[in-house]
Scaffold this motif. Sequence first.
Motif, short mmCIF file in Angstrom:
data_model
loop_
_atom_site.label_atom_id
_atom_site.label_comp_id
_atom_site.label_asym_id
_atom_site.label_seq_id
_atom_site.Cartn_x
_atom_site.Cartn_y
_atom_site.Cartn_z
N GLU A 1 14.21 0.51 -1.96
CA GLU A 1 12.80 0.63 -1.53
C GLU A 1 12.52 2.04 -1.00
OE1 GLU A 1 11.12 -2.66 0.53
OE2 GLU A 1 9.51 -1.45 1.38
N THR B 1 3.99 -0.47 3.46
CA THR B 1 3.79 0.13 4.79
C THR B 1 4.20 -0.84 5.91
OG1 THR B 1 1.51 -0.67 4.92
CG2 THR B 1 1.83 1.54 4.04
N GLN B 2 4.57 -2.05 5.53
CA GLN B 2 4.92 -3.03 6.56
C GLN B 2 6.43 -3.11 6.75
OE1 GLN B 2 3.09 -6.70 5.30
NE2 GLN B 2 1.03 -5.96 5.69
N ASP C 1 1.35 -0.48 12.54
CA ASP C 1 2.07 -1.29 13.54
C ASP C 1 2.43 -0.50 14.80
OD1 ASP C 1 1.98 -3.19 11.64
OD2 ASP C 1 4.08 -3.00 11.00
N ILE D 1 2.70 -3.87 -14.95
CA ILE D 1 3.00 -3.34 -13.61
C ILE D 1 4.45 -3.65 -13.25
CG2 ILE D 1 2.44 -3.52 -11.15
CD1 ILE D 1 -0.45 -4.15 -11.97
N ALA E 1 0.68 -1.84 -2.02
CA ALA E 1 0.59 -0.66 -1.14
C ALA E 1 0.78 -1.09 0.32
CB ALA E 1 -0.76 0.01 -1.33
N ALA E 2 0.16 -2.21 0.68
CA ALA E 2 0.30 -2.71 2.06
C ALA E 2 1.74 -3.13 2.33
CB ALA E 2 -0.65 -3.87 2.29
N MET E 3 2.35 -3.76 1.33
CA MET E 3 3.74 -4.23 1.51
C MET E 3 4.67 -3.06 1.85
SD MET E 3 6.14 -6.00 -1.39
CE MET E 3 6.61 -4.49 -2.23
N PHE F 1 -3.69 -6.85 -6.44
CA PHE F 1 -2.23 -6.82 -6.50
C PHE F 1 -1.71 -5.43 -6.07
CE2 PHE F 1 1.74 -6.80 -9.35
CZ PHE F 1 2.50 -7.45 -8.40
N MET G 1 -10.98 0.88 8.64
CA MET G 1 -10.88 0.05 9.84
C MET G 1 -10.32 0.76 11.07
SD MET G 1 -9.77 -3.64 8.34
CE MET G 1 -8.57 -3.33 7.10
N LEU H 1 -1.75 -9.21 3.21
CA LEU H 1 -2.97 -8.64 3.78
C LEU H 1 -3.53 -9.47 4.94
CD1 LEU H 1 -4.77 -7.63 0.45
CD2 LEU H 1 -3.42 -6.16 1.96
N HIS I 1 -2.51 3.89 1.15
CA HIS I 1 -2.88 2.69 1.92
C HIS I 1 -3.15 3.03 3.37
CE1 HIS I 1 -2.12 -1.11 4.12
NE2 HIS I 1 -2.96 -1.52 3.21
N ARG I 2 -2.33 3.91 3.92
CA ARG I 2 -2.55 4.30 5.33
C ARG I 2 -3.90 4.99 5.49
NH1 ARG I 2 3.23 6.02 5.35
NH2 ARG I 2 4.34 4.28 6.27
N ARG J 1 -6.71 2.41 5.16
CA ARG J 1 -6.76 1.57 6.36
C ARG J 1 -7.44 2.32 7.51
NH1 ARG J 1 -0.85 -0.48 7.41
NH2 ARG J 1 -0.80 1.46 8.53
N LEU K 1 2.15 5.06 -2.95
CA LEU K 1 1.18 4.05 -2.47
C LEU K 1 1.04 4.07 -0.95
CD1 LEU K 1 1.95 0.95 -4.72
CD2 LEU K 1 -0.07 2.40 -4.79
N ARG K 2 2.13 4.32 -0.26
CA ARG K 2 2.11 4.26 1.22
C ARG K 2 1.01 5.14 1.83
NH1 ARG K 2 7.90 4.62 1.31
NH2 ARG K 2 8.71 2.51 1.45
N MET L 1 -10.36 -7.86 10.43
CA MET L 1 -9.41 -8.74 9.71
C MET L 1 -9.65 -10.20 10.04
SD MET L 1 -7.84 -6.81 7.71
CE MET L 1 -6.94 -8.14 6.94
N LEU M 1 -3.28 -3.27 -4.22
CA LEU M 1 -3.55 -3.11 -2.78
C LEU M 1 -2.47 -3.83 -1.96
CD1 LEU M 1 -5.57 -2.10 -0.58
CD2 LEU M 1 -6.64 -4.35 -0.72
#
Lengths: 380, 468
Positions: free
Chosen positions: A59, B457-458, A85, A16, B453-455, B448, A80, B205, A72-73, A76, A68-69, B415, B450
């Motif tokens: 980035e 979007t933050q 944000d 990876i 992917a979260a990283m 990892f 949930m 996360l 993931h959205r 999420r 990936l973005r 969470m 996941l």
Amino acid sequence: MSRACYKTLVFAFLAILFAVPVFQGIWEKAVEGESLRVLGLFKKVPSDANLRAFEKDLEDSSKVAGWLRPMHRQLRWWLMRDLGDKAVAGADGWAYYGPNIRYLGERYFRDLKFGKPADDPAETVADFAQQLARRNIRLLVVPIPSKPAVAPERLRRGLLPSPALSVHTRRFLDELRGRGIEVLDLYWAFGQQQRRWRDRPRLYLAADTHWTGDGARFAAAIVAMSVRGMLGPTPLEPKRNYRRETVTVARRPDIPRMSRLPGEATAFPPENTTAYRVFDEEGAPYADSDDAQLLLLGDSFSRIYQTDEPEAAGLIANLAYELHTPLTSIVNDGGASTLVRQELARSPELLKGKRLVIWTFAERDLRFGMKGWEKIALEE
Amino acid sequence: MVFTSNIFIFYFLPLLLLLYYALPFRYRNGLLTLAAYVFYGWDRPWFVLLMMYSTVCHYYAARIIAAPGASARLRKGTLAVAIINSLLLLGYFKYGVFAQENANGLLQLLGQQGFRIYQITLPIGISFYTFQTISYTVDVYRGAAPPAQRLTDFTCFVALYPHLIAGPIVRYNTIADQFGHRQHTYERFASGVVLFILGFAKKILLANAMGRIADAVFAAESPDALTAWWGLLAYAGQIYFDFSAYSDIAVGLGRMVGFEIPRNFNSPYLSRSMTEFWQRWHMSLSSFLRDYLYFPLGGNRYGARRSMLNLWLVMLIGGLWHGAAWPFVLWGAYHGMWLALERGFAKRDGLWSFLPRPLQMAVTFFFVLLSWVPFRAESWTAAVAYLRALFGFGAALPNSQLVRGEVFSLHHVMMMAICVFVVTRKTQAWDMARNVSWPKLAWMVPLFVLGLAAMYTQSFNPFLYFQF
């Protein structure tokens, strides 16, 4: 445990780690035909700013991040009901914009230790009012209430609109009144309407930061009353007899878009709202006039339905309808705190013949206004 | 540079590992030092010079101290100069603004006009590397550690990038041997990978999710009691996951290059007393404070009362080490008070050791939780207002109900439930890294991905302990 297991984990991890930059490099070189972005590190002096910019560029241009973005959205949201944000999902398909909640629920912007606007909004407004007064032009300040204050019940069940929800703007307006500046508190009318007459049309869209067509029309009526009160019996020139027609508009909500939720249309389909389209005597849709005696400075609340679909049905057109006179307007999305005045400073001729400037801005801009609240000198 | 960033994971780390394993062993410490300077200097390149200066001073101070035939006076003097030099640097960069603010406040209290505060940028990690260099020189003086043979070994020790910025605080004598010889095995590397992935996932996360709640509630104008407790619980989760994640990542990265960095967290929220809490929370700091402050102050050699006072003083200083602000001092004093009381009246058992075990944990957690209020609050006034809100004495203004609506959303509740589950598990990342099994491997890699992917979007979200 077996050595094979350790080896597999190590190689999977390293695969990876190495695959991503190698793939990125191949993509940039072979597909995009550009030089490797990573080499940008050696092209500039390694100062704080250059390193930050390099890191951000790396980035932002990452293909893997781009894939990936959205996944993931989406995940999420499915798992949930999280919009990230920037936004909060409410009940019944509603969504609220995060900065609106922060502005209303957190401490008064002047009491913040960190993150308060660099320039004091009250000082800037007073300075602008003085500059206008020297030209015999009056100023009316109209902060536009945020959705969570007017329609809070879908964010927190049982919570009703109340002036206490928008207490910071009251405080700010009191301060302006104390300085002799004329203000219009739209919240009183909006809150009353939503609280007392629940069967009346909604003033805000469900998953959008903005008002409905009814909200724009209602705001126009209240602003018009205030303008009439300020300017007295002298009629506004040029006089026009507008007519109004209702039209149904399907509006794609902006909050899921700002949250970059993939497939937003499925989760938040376009919302139908009734807009009030204004036409002049010749049947043409309303249009601004530079000869008007009123100048409106505004943001996306003035843009919605006005230059967006269906056009000529926003705050500006409905205000013109109420006052029987056209307006001149300067509108900048999110830029009502400073950018509109910068535009005005670049076109000072727009102030010629004006009696009143109506300055509207989303109330959250008091804290989060784009480019802050810079004082802008208008050409004498 | 931040561990949880695109540039670190996909550029810095693979390049470093590639070069590290391509080079013969004798060049590897040099490579690690160079990498550490790049890693550290990424934020503010010029602060590398400050760290180099501190490193060189302590290296030569230790050599003078350990030189054959050095007089006791010379040894003592050199030690004093080295320590004072480091403390002056730390004092200037970390406490300069604090001192000015207090002087200003005092002047204004006396009716004098205050002066303009001269702002000083805090070099990240200065508290950590200052403690490490001081501990090295003190250990050499005491004969507890051999002086470093080569400057490259010592610079590698001080700058060792995995733990450079936020610990664990490593003493030279615990890893001195590893500069000359390190074992590189698949097993060690794999356990490092597990720690790295778990730490990364904890930060991205869990810690950041809890941070969203805590940030919203602590910024609220005047939350109601339920919201205030919710926010405080979230902050307790945030700081634990954030800081323990950094430590896990540090240990994991260390293992990838053959270093064994000591453990820093051991399920602290399952402690049954405040003393036990400090044996499980930031363990490297606790042992540092014990060996280099508590013992020199006399430890427990001068009776129970003096021992209690020493404990209290040590924690007070520990609080000030965390941050140059009075709320941190209060935080240290509060923990010191509990440790002193437990030492004096309960022989290190909790003052509530008579309760059933789960209740002991709950009571300890409650008092730890309260201590996070001054730690997190922006100011003294904000801390008092928050404490009032917790116990229902706040104004509970209607506009704060909007914040309540936000922080009790489905996502945040879910969470929080996940965080509570993770915190109360006895098996933590450290234990999980001991044995890598096929089932573990099956979810480690997706975790990892996941986290990555979260990283993405933050927004930029550095580790909390960077500021200390």
